[in-house]
Design an enzyme around this catalytic site. Structure first.
Site, PDB file in Angstrom:
ATOM      1  N   GLU A  34       4.053  74.456 -43.699  1.00  0.00           N
ATOM      2  CA  GLU A  34       4.894  73.595 -44.390  1.00  0.00           C
ATOM      3  C   GLU A  34       5.989  74.243 -44.967  1.00  0.00           C
ATOM      4  O   GLU A  34       5.860  75.500 -45.378  1.00  0.00           O
ATOM      5  CB  GLU A  34       4.114  73.145 -46.036  1.00  0.00           C
ATOM      6  CG  GLU A  34       5.042  72.440 -47.009  1.00  0.00           C
ATOM      7  CD  GLU A  34       5.660  71.370 -46.525  1.00  0.00           C
ATOM      8  OE1 GLU A  34       4.942  70.182 -46.144  1.00  0.00           O
ATOM      9  OE2 GLU A  34       7.081  71.271 -46.508  1.00  0.00           O
ATOM     10  N   ARG A  36       8.493  73.358 -47.308  1.00  0.00           N
ATOM     11  CA  ARG A  36       8.862  73.156 -48.484  1.00  0.00           C
ATOM     12  C   ARG A  36       8.085  74.382 -49.397  1.00  0.00           C
ATOM     13  O   ARG A  36       7.124  74.854 -48.925  1.00  0.00           O
ATOM     14  CB  ARG A  36       8.593  71.868 -48.764  1.00  0.00           C
ATOM     15  CG  ARG A  36       8.970  71.326 -50.394  1.00  0.00           C
ATOM     16  CD  ARG A  36       8.339  69.903 -50.812  1.00  0.00           C
ATOM     17  NE  ARG A  36       8.559  68.876 -49.886  1.00  0.00           N
ATOM     18  CZ  ARG A  36       9.779  68.140 -49.665  1.00  0.00           C
ATOM     19  NH1 ARG A  36      10.330  68.153 -50.751  1.00  0.00           N
ATOM     20  NH2 ARG A  36       9.939  67.148 -48.932  1.00  0.00           N
ATOM     21  N   LEU A  39       3.388  72.351 -51.596  1.00  0.00           N
ATOM     22  CA  LEU A  39       2.585  71.598 -50.767  1.00  0.00           C
ATOM     23  C   LEU A  39       2.625  69.868 -51.246  1.00  0.00           C
ATOM     24  O   LEU A  39       3.181  69.718 -52.371  1.00  0.00           O
ATOM     25  CB  LEU A  39       1.044  71.926 -50.773  1.00  0.00           C
ATOM     26  CG  LEU A  39       0.939  73.264 -50.207  1.00  0.00           C
ATOM     27  CD1 LEU A  39      -0.654  73.655 -50.390  1.00  0.00           C
ATOM     28  CD2 LEU A  39       1.342  73.380 -48.616  1.00  0.00           C
ATOM     29  N   SER A 142       9.311  61.687 -43.085  1.00  0.00           N
ATOM     30  CA  SER A 142      10.470  60.768 -42.973  1.00  0.00           C
ATOM     31  C   SER A 142      11.544  61.180 -44.012  1.00  0.00           C
ATOM     32  O   SER A 142      11.389  62.290 -44.971  1.00  0.00           O
ATOM     33  CB  SER A 142      10.086  59.330 -43.292  1.00  0.00           C
ATOM     34  OG  SER A 142       9.549  59.194 -44.611  1.00  0.00           O
ATOM     35  N   LEU A 317       3.795  54.345 -45.742  1.00  0.00           N
ATOM     36  CA  LEU A 317       3.070  54.415 -47.127  1.00  0.00           C
ATOM     37  C   LEU A 317       2.048  55.613 -47.217  1.00  0.00           C
ATOM     38  O   LEU A 317       1.387  56.085 -46.082  1.00  0.00           O
ATOM     39  CB  LEU A 317       2.181  53.080 -47.293  1.00  0.00           C
ATOM     40  CG  LEU A 317       3.031  52.017 -47.397  1.00  0.00           C
ATOM     41  CD1 LEU A 317       2.036  50.806 -47.419  1.00  0.00           C
ATOM     42  CD2 LEU A 317       3.653  52.044 -48.812  1.00  0.00           C
ATOM     43  N   HIS A 442     -14.619  38.015 -67.915  1.00  0.00           N
ATOM     44  CA  HIS A 442     -13.637  37.247 -68.869  1.00  0.00           C
ATOM     45  C   HIS A 442     -13.446  38.263 -70.309  1.00  0.00           C
ATOM     46  O   HIS A 442     -14.362  38.573 -70.795  1.00  0.00           O
ATOM     47  CB  HIS A 442     -14.369  35.867 -68.926  1.00  0.00           C
ATOM     48  CG  HIS A 442     -13.212  35.142 -70.022  1.00  0.00           C
ATOM     49  ND1 HIS A 442     -12.384  34.634 -69.782  1.00  0.00           N
ATOM     50  CD2 HIS A 442     -13.371  34.930 -71.440  1.00  0.00           C
ATOM     51  CE1 HIS A 442     -11.605  34.141 -70.693  1.00  0.00           C
ATOM     52  NE2 HIS A 442     -12.339  34.180 -71.671  1.00  0.00           N
TER      53      HIS A 442
END
Ligand SMILES: Cc1cc2nc3c(=O)[nH]c(=O)nc-3n(C[C@H](O)[C@H](O)[C@H](O)COP(=O)(O)OP(=O)(O)OC[C@H]3O[C@@H](n4cnc5c(N)ncnc54)[C@H](O)[C@@H]3O)c2cc1C
Length: 463
Positions: A34, A36, A39, A142, A317, A442
């Site tokens: 990674e 960045r 994480l 992305s 997603l 209900h």
């Protein structure tokens, strides 16, 4: 000599970190690269989690200002402390990303810090060190799609990342793109007091979602103060000291108009991110949209290299990415990992929420499948009335002959939680009648789901 692993996953978003954890659970030696500083990928750092933190805070603010008096609660002197709201969002993000770090330690997953590049099948370069792996998993996610003529500076012209960081409420926010991300972040700033205009190229919002749901949702957002310019494209943006001038043109032609904005959010979609990954050199094929091509088992055309998440085809997603991560780890362990793409819910976390799973009326018509519709409005649901949240409806689509559930679309309070029942039912191959015959407590919002299922058979009780 550098370490070697059973699996090296490149990218620690929901696809990558979940794949890494599942693979470690199954006894494999796993590393995750990674670049960045933290994480969790887009989702935890600049996506799902910070946006939901701000959606919750802005909803609380809006409710306090506008809804409580109707319940007999008078609150005076309500003020916005945006700095605190942003700090809280940061705390929520930190708790989540630290949580993934904890899980990596717990599962003995090595975090290789830096940018990963595939130098050959089985070999990944991270900061000049070459690591060996039996399997390489691409989970690089992305990025926002840029809009020609509109240069992002993440200050006045922002992507979702900048829109999550604004330090004052813009007077006028123009959102380019009427999809999920634009409407969620537009809602945040609308609730905090901004005037919000959505400019959308298509003649509708929420492309891909059920048309009737999208129309109802647009009406609700208009009531909340959103303005919409549909069938309109943004062709240029000019910044000056006080804001941005956008040039708009009708898609069907005609003259151009100028729209002034304090801040412009460009939210026209996301695209696969594969920069500096060495795909071309490794010979890994991508499709016309730059997504890594995979077969049904997430394998690329190069043996030993796999891909999952936003970087491959399918809905962008987090839960789709996670499920692919689990399925791939299980496949690599010799098990039968599988994702059912017919049962992946999509949710817009505004208020009311919008939730959707399976086929829409439009896709069923296109496929020539005969179907029945069962619909139930929240105006006829006792709990929704008690909550004062009666906008929207539940709509269930079932096969006309077999009654098998094909899809469901909800706009209304807690739609995101309500859709889970239908997702489960679809997963188990249930019919509308199955859902209709289940006892629902209900008074709950879930009774609207039962009633919509009953309505599919023409026998709803409360309408
Ligand atoms: C504002 C916003 C809100 C969203 N809200 C939701 C939501 O509510 N629900 C939902 O389901 N989805 C949501 N999404 C989408 C969701 O974030 C993505 O579908 C999800 O993050 C995809 O996961 P991924 O693991 O494939 O990729 P990502 O999360 O994008 O992670 C990829 C990671 O790979 C790293 N990386 C890339 N290249 C390299 C390299 N060469 N070396 C090392 N590391 C690399 C990146 O730094 C990144 O951390 C949202 C997105 C945005 C932008």
């Amino acid at each position: 000599m550098a370490d070697s692993f059973d699996i090296i996953v490149i990218g620690s978003g929901p696809a990558g970190y979940v794949c890494a954890i599942r693979a470690a659970q199954l006894g494999m030696k796993v590393a995750c690269v990674e670049k960045r500083a933290t994480l969790g990928g887009t989702c935890l750092n600049i996506g799902c989690i910070p946006s939901k933190a701000l959606l919750q805070s802005s909803e609380n603010f809006h409710e306090t200002l506008h809804s409580w008096k109707d319940h007999g609660i008078v609150v005076e002197g309500v003020k916005l402390d945006l700095d605190r709201m942003q700090d809280r969002k940061g705390e929520v993000v930190t708790a989540n990303v630290k949580g993934v770090e904890f899980l990596f330690n717990k599962n003995k997953i090595a975090w290789l810090k830096g940018s990963g590049r595939i130098v050959a099948p089985g070999k990944v370069d991270v900061g000049g060190t070459i690591y060996d792996a039996k399997h390489i998993v691409i989970a690089t996610g992305s990025e926002s799609v840029p809009l020609p003529g509109v240069a992002v500076d993440e200050d006045r012209i922002v992507t979702s990342t900048g829109a999550l960081e604004l330090d004052e409420v813009p007077g006028h926010l123009v959102v380019v793109g009427g999809g999920v991300i634009g409407l969620e972040l537009g809602s945040v700033w609308r609730r905090l007091g901004a005037k919000v205009t959505v400019v959308e190229f298509l003649d509708r919002i929420l492309p891909g979602m059920d048309n009737e749901v999208a129309k109802t949702f647009q009406r609700v957002l208009t009531k909340q103060g959103f303005a919409f310019k549909l069938s309109t494209k943004v062709t240029a943006a000019t910044k000056d000291d006080t804001g941005v001038s956008l040039t708009l043109e009708a898609v069907k032609g005609g003259g151009a108009e100028t729209l002034r904005a304090d801040v412009v959010l460009v939210a026209i979609g996301r695209r696969a991110y594969t920069e500096h990954l060495g795909l071309a050199e490794a010979g890994v094929e991508t499709d016309a949209r730059g997504r890594v091509k995979t077969d049904a088992h997430f394998a690329t055309n190069i043996a030993g290299i796999y891909a999952i998440g936003d970087v491959i085809a399918g809905p962008m997603l987090a839960h789709k990415a996670e499920d692919e991560g689990v399925a791939l780890a299980e496949i690599l362990a010799g098990q039968a990992g599988h994702v059912n793409y017919a049962a992946i819910p999509g949710i817009v976390y505004t208020w009311p929420e919008v939730a959707s799973v399976g086929e829409t009326e439009e896709t069923l018509k296109e496929a020539g499948i005969a179907y029945v519709v069962g619909k139930f409005p929240f105006t006829a649901n006792g709990r929704a009335r008690a909550m004062g949240m009666t906008d929207g409806f539940v709509k269930i689509l079932a096969d006309k002959t077999s009654d098998k559930l094909l899809g469901a679309h909800i706009v209304g309070p807690d739609a995101g939680a309500l859709i889970a029942e239908i997702v489960t039912a679809i997963e188990f191959g249930a019919s509308a009648e199955d859902v209709a015959r289940i006892c629902h407590a209900h008074p709950t919002l879930s009774e609207a789901v039962k009633e919509a299922a009953l309505a599919a058979e023409g026998r709803a009780i409360h309408i």
